[in-house]
Design an enzyme around this catalytic site. Structure first.
Site, mmCIF file in Angstrom:
data_model
loop_
_atom_site.group_PDB
_atom_site.id
_atom_site.type_symbol
_atom_site.label_atom_id
_atom_site.label_comp_id
_atom_site.label_asym_id
_atom_site.label_seq_id
_atom_site.Cartn_x
_atom_site.Cartn_y
_atom_site.Cartn_z
ATOM 1 N N ASP A 1 -22.343 23.517 -23.487
ATOM 2 C CA ASP A 1 -21.059 23.510 -23.512
ATOM 3 C C ASP A 1 -20.172 22.809 -24.378
ATOM 4 O OD1 ASP A 1 -20.851 24.474 -20.785
ATOM 5 O OD2 ASP A 1 -21.307 22.436 -19.741
ATOM 6 N N THR B 1 -26.179 25.417 -11.504
ATOM 7 C CA THR B 1 -25.477 24.307 -11.080
ATOM 8 C C THR B 1 -25.253 24.152 -9.737
ATOM 9 O OG1 THR B 1 -24.323 24.417 -13.032
ATOM 10 C CG2 THR B 1 -23.234 23.135 -11.210
HETATM 11 O O1 DON Z 1 -20.494 21.778 -16.989
HETATM 12 C C1 DON Z 1 -20.107 22.934 -16.882
HETATM 13 O O2 DON Z 1 -19.080 23.078 -16.956
HETATM 14 C C2 DON Z 1 -21.556 23.797 -16.954
HETATM 15 N N1 DON Z 1 -22.437 23.416 -17.424
HETATM 16 C C3 DON Z 1 -21.473 24.613 -15.473
HETATM 17 C C4 DON Z 1 -22.640 25.671 -15.692
HETATM 18 C C5 DON Z 1 -22.668 26.247 -14.341
HETATM 19 O O3 DON Z 1 -21.691 26.013 -13.423
HETATM 20 C C6 DON Z 1 -23.710 27.294 -14.182
HETATM 21 N N2 DON Z 1 -23.724 27.787 -12.838
HETATM 22 N N3 DON Z 1 -23.287 28.316 -12.460
#
Ligand code: DON
Length: 326
Positions: A177, A135
């Site tokens: 998620d 992310t």
């Molecule tokens: O949207 C979310 O909460 C997750 N898909 C975030 C994943 C994430 O931040 C992984 N990277 N560091």
């Protein structure tokens, strides 16, 4: 060469020229230092270390005392990170030599040396590519004061690892998620409540927290972070640091963070994030504390309320982060 299976040709040897280059110059406690420039790293690293060490009373610390060895080793560590980061044949790479050998840069580096603790050397101190595999968060404010806070997630690096044939983009694995199994909520952090069970047409529950703070209709700050569920708590603390503790944006972003997400019932604290006495006191109160790792990368912008200047803070936890103004 040919007999030994080597790569060098007679032409390579004929073309090799000795090059005359300007030496590296610095100073140390009033002495002039003149040494070898790239393609040796020697002169740059030497001057960088001497500049750092000029700010310490080494003689007062005592030759080869703990303080002396620690201080010198930390200077060595920093010069060698820069060696890895920047230095190579100047016919091929342009290194910021002026900066590396400047007194002001040494003063910056001195501020990162703790008198009581060895820094941890990690490979991620040198940039390993321009893009994080997970992310990403970025904050932007334009000339007219319009603000954008963007967090976009592909869940994990390379998503589910499938490229759409002919289209050239990866599919993410954001389905992860959704709650995994209906009814299965356990102490490891699995949640099985109905609200976030996968259903046709339904969007999964993210923790992305791109945030804009304003006061009286005026922009104050732009904040956000990656990090799965820790995102929310990272953004919370970057805001608390500014609004409750009056930290500037860089301090607010850099300050150690902690995370609790109900289940697992663990308080995660960043490596060296809290004094051991605080950890012990929390444990005595019934917390299960896990110390280690890093939490999020909260690249943020704060607007100086007096001048309107934009102050960008790249989170030092992220090796390839940056703050830039145009
Ligand atoms: O949207 C979310 O909460 C997750 N898909 C975030 C994943 C994430 O931040 C992984 N990277 N560091």
């Amino acid at each position: 060469m040919r007999r030994g299976g080597g790569l060098i040709t007679a032409m390579d040897l004929a073309q090799y020229q000795a090059r005359e280059r300007a030496p590296i110059r610095g100073s140390y406690r009033g002495y002039e230092i003149v040494s070898m420039p790239p393609p040796s790293s020697g002169g740059v690293a030497l001057v960088e270390m001497l500049n750092i060490l000029e700010g310490y009373d080494l003689a007062g610390a005592g030759h080869n005392s703990v303080t002396y060895v620690h201080t010198v080793a930390e200077a060595m560590r920093r010069a060698f990170v820069d060696r890895a980061r920047y230095l190579g044949d100047p016919d091929f790479v342009e290194a910021p030599i002026e900066r590396l050998t400047s007194k002001s840069y040494a003063a910056e580096l001195r501020r990162t040396i703790r008198p009581d603790r060895a820094t941890v050397s990690v490979p991620t101190q040198v940039t390993q590519g321009l893009e994080s595999s997970e992310t990403t968060h970025y904050s932007v404010v334009d000339a007219s004061g319009m603000a954008v806070s963007v967090t976009y997630t592909l869940e994990f690096g390379y998503g589910l690892g499938a490229v759409v044939p002919g289209a050239g983009f990866l599919l993410n694995n954001e389905m992860g998620d959704f709650n995994g199994l209906s009814g299965v909520t356990d102490t490891t952090g699995l949640i099985g409540t109905p609200a976030n069970l996968a259903r046709p047409g339904k969007r999964m529950l993210s923790s992305m927290t791109p945030t804009i703070i304003a006061k009286d209709g005026k922009l104050v700050a732009v904040v956000g972070s990656p990090g799965g569920r820790t995102i929310i708590n990272t953004v919370l603390q970057v805001i608390l640091n500014q609004l409750d503790f009056n930290m500037g944006i860089e301090e607010a972003v850099t300050a150690p963070r902690f995370h609790h997400q109900w289940l697992p019932d663990v308080l995660s604290v960043e490596q060296d994030g809290l004094p051991l006495s605080t950890v012990a006191a929390l444990e005595a109160m019934g917390y299960r504390v896990r110390v280690g790792g890093r939490q999020g990368t909260a690249h943020s912008i704060r607007i100086d309320s007096r001048t309107g200047a934009r102050q960008g803070a790249a989170d030092p936890r992220d090796a390839d982060a940056g703050a830039a103004g145009y």
